[in-house]
Design a protein around this motif. Structure first.
Motif, PDB file in Angstrom:
ATOM      1  N   PHE A  38       0.849  -1.190   0.000  1.00 40.72           N
ATOM      2  CA  PHE A  38       0.000   0.000   0.000  1.00 40.72           C
ATOM      3  C   PHE A  38       0.887   1.244   0.000  1.00 40.72           C
ATOM      4  O   PHE A  38       2.084   1.166   0.227  1.00 40.72           O
ATOM      5  CB  PHE A  38      -0.925  -0.021   1.224  1.00 40.72           C
ATOM      6  N   GLU A  52      -4.119   2.670  -0.058  1.00 42.75           N
ATOM      7  CA  GLU A  52      -3.573   2.728  -1.411  1.00 42.75           C
ATOM      8  C   GLU A  52      -4.206   3.942  -2.059  1.00 42.75           C
ATOM      9  O   GLU A  52      -5.433   4.077  -2.064  1.00 42.75           O
ATOM     10  CB  GLU A  52      -3.914   1.460  -2.185  1.00 42.75           C
ATOM     11  N   GLU A  69      -0.401  -5.592  -5.628  1.00 43.67           N
ATOM     12  CA  GLU A  69      -1.237  -4.873  -4.662  1.00 43.67           C
ATOM     13  C   GLU A  69      -2.511  -5.655  -4.366  1.00 43.67           C
ATOM     14  O   GLU A  69      -2.951  -5.734  -3.213  1.00 43.67           O
ATOM     15  CB  GLU A  69      -1.600  -3.489  -5.194  1.00 43.67           C
ATOM     16  N   GLU A  70      -3.099  -6.222  -5.398  1.00 40.10           N
ATOM     17  CA  GLU A  70      -4.324  -7.012  -5.221  1.00 40.10           C
ATOM     18  C   GLU A  70      -4.060  -8.239  -4.362  1.00 40.10           C
ATOM     19  O   GLU A  70      -4.846  -8.577  -3.475  1.00 40.10           O
ATOM     20  CB  GLU A  70      -4.897  -7.419  -6.576  1.00 40.10           C
ATOM     21  N   ARG A  73      -3.693  -7.095  -0.763  1.00 43.91           N
ATOM     22  CA  ARG A  73      -5.012  -6.753  -0.222  1.00 43.91           C
ATOM     23  C   ARG A  73      -5.816  -8.016   0.115  1.00 43.91           C
ATOM     24  O   ARG A  73      -6.450  -8.102   1.161  1.00 43.91           O
ATOM     25  CB  ARG A  73      -5.783  -5.903  -1.233  1.00 43.91           C
ATOM     26  N   ARG A  74      -5.768  -8.971  -0.776  1.00 41.05           N
ATOM     27  CA  ARG A  74      -6.540 -10.206  -0.599  1.00 41.05           C
ATOM     28  C   ARG A  74      -6.040 -11.032   0.583  1.00 41.05           C
ATOM     29  O   ARG A  74      -6.823 -11.646   1.301  1.00 41.05           O
ATOM     30  CB  ARG A  74      -6.487 -11.031  -1.890  1.00 41.05           C
ATOM     31  N   TRP A  76      -4.000  -9.894   3.228  1.00 38.69           N
ATOM     32  CA  TRP A  76      -3.714  -9.158   4.462  1.00 38.69           C
ATOM     33  C   TRP A  76      -4.759  -9.485   5.520  1.00 38.69           C
ATOM     34  O   TRP A  76      -5.950  -9.399   5.276  1.00 38.69           O
ATOM     35  CB  TRP A  76      -3.683  -7.657   4.180  1.00 38.69           C
ATOM     36  N   TYR A  81      -7.652  -2.448   4.647  1.00 36.15           N
ATOM     37  CA  TYR A  81      -6.928  -1.920   3.493  1.00 36.15           C
ATOM     38  C   TYR A  81      -7.923  -1.099   2.682  1.00 36.15           C
ATOM     39  O   TYR A  81      -8.950  -1.606   2.265  1.00 36.15           O
ATOM     40  CB  TYR A  81      -6.406  -3.102   2.676  1.00 36.15           C
TER      41      TYR A  81
END
Length: 97
Positions: A38, A52, A69-70, A73-74, A76, A81
């Motif tokens: 992020f 982000e 990044e995806e 995010r998925r 974490w 996020y």
């Protein structure tokens, strides 16, 4: 493979969002240079937010999360996020009850 990019792109609106968050008392750590991570880590009133930043002036294709990044995010499992494009979005997130 390094955990840092050799060159990172900073969205045009990042500095104004960061300045606005700091003006209301947030602490902000810039993390945009970390690979697949992020852009900023925001602390406010005992809570931490991962954000982000995407620039709304860019076309939608440029505002999508990168695959890295995806994935981050998925997977974490910590603090929420958030993907933000405006100062108002960022401030709303940190000041929400």
């Amino acid at each position: 493979m390094s955990t840092f990019r050799t060159a990172s792109r900073v969205d045009g609106n990042q500095s104004t969002i960061v300045a606005s968050l700091r003006r209301i008392g947030c602490t902000v750590l810039l993390t945009h240079q970390l690979k697949n991570c992020f852009d900023i880590l925001v602390g406010y009133r005992g809570r931490t937010h991962l954000m982000e930043i995407k620039d709304p002036a860019q076309p939608p294709s440029k505002r999508k999360l990168t695959p890295g990044e995806e994935e981050f995010r998925r997977t974490w499992q910590g603090s929420p996020y958030h993907v933000v494009e405006t100062i108002d979005q960022a401030i709303s997130i940190v000041t929400a009850p």
